[in-house]
Design an enzyme around this catalytic site. Structure first.
Site, PDB file in Angstrom:
ATOM      1  CG  ASN A  13      -1.727   1.243   1.380  1.00  0.00           C
ATOM      2  OD1 ASN A  13      -1.912   1.992   0.425  1.00  0.00           O
ATOM      3  ND2 ASN A  13      -2.228   1.482   2.587  1.00  0.00           N
ATOM      4  CD1 TRP A  14       3.440   1.135  -2.766  1.00  0.00           C
ATOM      5  CD2 TRP A  14       3.231   2.106  -4.770  1.00  0.00           C
ATOM      6  NE1 TRP A  14       4.092   0.330  -3.672  1.00  0.00           N
ATOM      7  CE2 TRP A  14       3.976   0.910  -4.925  1.00  0.00           C
ATOM      8  CE3 TRP A  14       2.971   2.878  -5.905  1.00  0.00           C
ATOM      9  CZ2 TRP A  14       4.462   0.482  -6.153  1.00  0.00           C
ATOM     10  CZ3 TRP A  14       3.453   2.454  -7.139  1.00  0.00           C
ATOM     11  CH2 TRP A  14       4.191   1.271  -7.248  1.00  0.00           C
ATOM     12  CE  LYS A  15       0.153   3.208   4.890  1.00  0.00           C
ATOM     13  NZ  LYS A  15       0.306   3.368   6.349  1.00  0.00           N
ATOM     14  CG  HIS A 101      -5.684   1.492   5.503  1.00  0.00           C
ATOM     15  ND1 HIS A 101      -5.158   2.399   6.402  1.00  0.00           N
ATOM     16  CD2 HIS A 101      -4.671   0.620   5.211  1.00  0.00           C
ATOM     17  CE1 HIS A 101      -3.887   2.097   6.626  1.00  0.00           C
ATOM     18  NE2 HIS A 101      -3.568   1.023   5.922  1.00  0.00           N
ATOM     19  CD  GLU A 103      -2.735   5.298   6.877  1.00  0.00           C
ATOM     20  OE1 GLU A 103      -1.610   4.999   7.308  1.00  0.00           O
ATOM     21  OE2 GLU A 103      -3.004   5.442   5.666  1.00  0.00           O
ATOM     22  CD  GLU A 171      -5.551  -1.731   8.558  1.00  0.00           C
ATOM     23  OE1 GLU A 171      -4.482  -1.515   7.978  1.00  0.00           O
ATOM     24  OE2 GLU A 171      -6.526  -0.981   8.466  1.00  0.00           O
ATOM     25  N   GLY A 177       2.507   1.902  11.742  1.00  0.00           N
ATOM     26  CA  GLY A 177       3.330   3.101  11.676  1.00  0.00           C
ATOM     27  C   GLY A 177       3.859   3.546  13.024  1.00  0.00           C
ATOM     28  CB  SER A 216       5.010  -2.200  12.233  1.00  0.00           C
ATOM     29  OG  SER A 216       4.504  -0.971  12.701  1.00  0.00           O
ATOM     30  N   GLY A 237       2.878  -1.337   4.436  1.00  0.00           N
ATOM     31  CA  GLY A 237       2.780   0.098   4.229  1.00  0.00           C
ATOM     32  C   GLY A 237       4.111   0.698   3.852  1.00  0.00           C
ATOM     33  N   GLY A 238       4.760   1.365   4.815  1.00  0.00           N
ATOM     34  CA  GLY A 238       5.994   2.099   4.547  1.00  0.00           C
ATOM     35  C   GLY A 238       7.090   1.286   3.897  1.00  0.00           C
TER      36      GLY A 238
END
Length: 256
Positions: A13-15, A101, A103, A171, A177, A216, A237-238
């Site tokens: 997921n590149w957000k 998600h 977020e 999640e 994060g 994470s 994610g990141g």
């Protein structure tokens, strides 16, 4: 649910990162590294504006990597400024879409009912939804984890046919994060609960529902995560934004 029949899913997921130019360069390099994997499915979720470029590059290089969208609206068209139709995503060739998600739930106020509408819309257009669920730290400490998960799944999947094709991403909000990691026992416990819950309602899914973990995920923990028998894949994610890190994650179990 029946015995698993789908390969493990590694989703990036590149957000709100990687515009069209950067996304195109990245997916080309990623395809050179892991574009022909056979025993696991790799999917990337670029921002909406980068999807056409990613699709074009993947077609040019004949990669096995799939792509999807980070969100979707529940109507095909109309006066909904700023939203993106499931019909548009299907036209772009998106195979997957992330729904609910954390977020979007916690920063943008997305509700369980909105998730239900989005799941239904995706399925109508042949797009496989990945419905996200997870508890906050406060909810976990209060012993409410399974109640929260059950509520989110019950609402988000309401009306979904017993033979539908979708995936679930657990999640834990407190591990996204933050650098904090859920333990193997914590992950296994929740995934087992989700599998039992799904098994009572989607017995005709013939193994077509994966339960993946997001929280994470990084090169340092991918092998231990995928060694968990209840984990069918990961939502990254990141770490999916860095080529070396994501390649290592895709190659879990093969390299150290």
């Amino acid at each position: 649910m029946s015995e698993k029949t789908l390969p493990p899913l590694v989703a990036g997921n590149w957000k709100m990162y990687k515009g069209a130019r950067e996304a195109g360069e990245f997916i080309r390099l990623l395809s050179q590294k892991v574009g022909n994997v056979k025993d696991r499915e790799v999917v990337v979720f670029p921002p909406f504006t980068s999807i056409p470029t990613v699709a074009q590059v993947l077609q040019e290089v004949a990669s096995t990597i799939s792509y999807g969208a980070q969100d979707v609206f529940w109507e095909a068209e109309g006066a909904f400024t700023g939203e993106v139709s499931p019909a548009f995503l299907a036209e772009l060739g998106c195979r997957y879409v992330i729904v609910g998600h954390s977020e979007r739930r916690h920063l943008l106020g997305e509700t369980d009912e909105m998730c239900r509408l989005k799941v239904a819309a995706a399925l109508r257009y042949g797009i496989r939804p990945i419905l996200c669920c997870g508890e906050t730290l406060q909810e976990r400490e209060a012993g409410e984890t399974t109640d929260v998960i059950k509520k989110q799944l019950t609402a988000g999947l309401s009306g979904v046919a017993a033979d539908a094709s979708f995936d679930i991403a657990y999640e834990p909000v407190w591990a996204i994060g933050t650098g904090k990691n859920a333990t193997g026992d914590q992950i296994g416990e929740v995934h087992s609960f989700i599998r039992r819950w799904l098994g009572e309602r989607y017995e005709k899914a013939t193994g077509g529902i994966r339960i993946i973990y997001g929280g994470s995920v990084k090169p340092a923990n991918i092998d231990s995560l995928m060694a968990q028998p209840e984990v069918d894949g990961v939502l990254v994610g990141g770490a999916s934004l860095d080529l070396e890190s994501f390649v290592r994650i895709v190659n879990y179990g093969r390299v150290k």
